[in-house]
Write an enzyme that holds these catalytic residues in place. Structure first.
Site, PDB file in Angstrom:
ATOM      1  N   ASP A   1      41.896  53.168  32.789  1.00 41.31           N
ATOM      2  CA  ASP A   1      42.414  54.076  33.787  1.00 41.31           C
ATOM      3  C   ASP A   1      43.931  54.067  33.603  1.00 41.31           C
ATOM      4  O   ASP A   1      44.506  53.037  33.243  1.00 41.31           O
ATOM      5  CB  ASP A   1      42.046  53.593  35.190  1.00 41.31           C
ATOM      6  CG  ASP A   1      42.790  54.344  36.255  1.00 41.31           C
ATOM      7  OD1 ASP A   1      42.599  55.567  36.352  1.00 41.31           O
ATOM      8  OD2 ASP A   1      43.581  53.709  36.979  1.00 41.31           O
ATOM      9  N   VAL A   2      44.572  55.186  33.815  1.00 45.73           N
ATOM     10  CA  VAL A   2      46.012  55.280  33.555  1.00 45.73           C
ATOM     11  C   VAL A   2      46.828  55.317  34.840  1.00 45.73           C
ATOM     12  O   VAL A   2      47.716  54.485  35.052  1.00 45.73           O
ATOM     13  CB  VAL A   2      46.319  56.521  32.684  1.00 45.73           C
ATOM     14  CG1 VAL A   2      47.831  56.661  32.466  1.00 45.73           C
ATOM     15  CG2 VAL A   2      45.596  56.422  31.343  1.00 45.73           C
TER      16      VAL A   2
END
Length: 248
Positions: free
Chosen positions: A24-25
C-alpha cells in the site's frame, strides 16, 4: 513483530520465504494525513480559520468513504466542498482543486525512501495503490522510484479492499512463475489491506503508522481487527528485521 501462530494451521514464514513485497502506498509510505491537514491549514490561515487536524481527518474520512465517490485524489475536490462548511472554510471549488493538487507534493514518511531502497536489494517491490496513476507517479518519485511494478486504481478499475484489485496482481506474478505464497503484503490500513489480504491467503505485515495516536485518522475503521503476521511501527523497523534475518 508478531507472527501468525501454528494453531491457525499456518506454518510461520520468515522473510527469506518471499520474492515479492507488495505495498500500500498512501498512508504506508506517503504521509497523506500530514499532506491533507497541511493543505487545509493553509487554506484556513488564508481565511482566518484555525483548522484542527484530527477533526479535519474525521470529516475527511466520513466524506471520502461515502457511496459512489470518485477516484482518489481527484475526488478530493468533492470531499473538500462537503467538509469545508463543517470546518468553517470557504466552500469554493478552487480550494478543492488546491487540496487535490497538493497530492503532487505530499511527502514520504522520513523512513520510507531509505527503507524501500534497502528492501529493493532483496525483493521485487510492487505498488498497490488506490490512487490514480498521475498521483502515484509523484509518490513514486518522492520515494526514489523503488518499484518493480505498480498497480493503481486506473489500472485495476477498482479499489482495495475489492479482491479484484489483488487478483490483478496475482495474475501478474503468476505470469512470472510466482504464486501468492511468494508475496508479503505490507500496509498500514486494516480496512483496505490487512483484513482482505488475510482472507485471500496472503502473508501480511502491518505498518502501524498511527501507533502513537488514537483512532484511525483519515483511514476508515475496520469492522474487525485482523492480527497481522508481522507487525512494525515503521518501515525502517521492517527493513532492519529483513536484514537481520538475512544475516542470521
Amino acid at each position: 513483530m508478531t507472527v501468525r501462530s501454528k494453531e491457525e494451521n499456518e506454518v510461520a514464514k520468515t522473510f527469506e520465504d518471499f520474492k515479492y513485497l507488495t505495498f500500500d502506498v498512501v498512508g504506508t509510505l506517503i504521509d497523506f494525513e500530514s499532506g491533507l491537514v497541511g493543505c487545509l491549514k493553509t487554506i484556513g490561515a488564508e481565511a482566518g480559520v484555525d483548522t484542527d487536524g484530527e477533526t479535519a481527518l474525521a470529516f475527511y474520512r466520513q466524506a471520502r468513504y461515502m457511496p459512489d465517490v470518485g477516484l482518489f485524489p481527484d475526488d478530493l475536490v468533492r470531499v473538500y466542498l462537503q467538509i469545508a462548511p463543517k470546518l468553517g472554510l470557504p466552500a469554493e471549488r478552487r480550494f478543492g482543486e488546491q487540496l487535490r493538487d497538493s497530492a503532487r507534493t505530499w511527502r514520504g514518511f522520513p523512513d520510507s525512501a531509505e527503507a524501500m531502497a534497502r528492501l529493493a536489494k532483496r525483493y521485487h517491490l510492487i505498488a498497490m495503490t488506490n490512487a490514480q496513476r498521475w498521483a502515484f507517479e509523484c509518490f513514486s518519485k518522492e520515494l526514489g522510484n523503488p518499484f518493480y511494478a505498480s498497480f493503481t486504481a486506473d489500472d485495476t478499475g477498482t479499489e482495495k479492499p475489492d479482491p479484484a484489485f489483488f487478483e490483478k496482481v496475482f495474475v501478474f506474478i503468476e505470469k512470472q512463475g510466482g504464486t501468492r505464497d511468494d508475496i508479503l503484503h505490507v500496509a498500514q490500513s486494516q480496512y483496505h489491506d490487512i483484513g482482505i489480504s488475510r482472507k485471500l491467503g496472503l502473508t501480511n505485515c502491518w505498518i502501524e503508522r498511527r501507533h502513537a495516536q488514537k483512532g484511525y485518522g483519515g483511514t476508515i475503521e475496520p469492522d474487525n481487527f485482523t492480527t497481522p503476521d508481522f507487525h512494525f511501527t515503521s518501515m525502517a523497523a521492517l527493513a532492519d528485521a529483513v536484514e537481520q534475518t538475512k544475516a542470521a
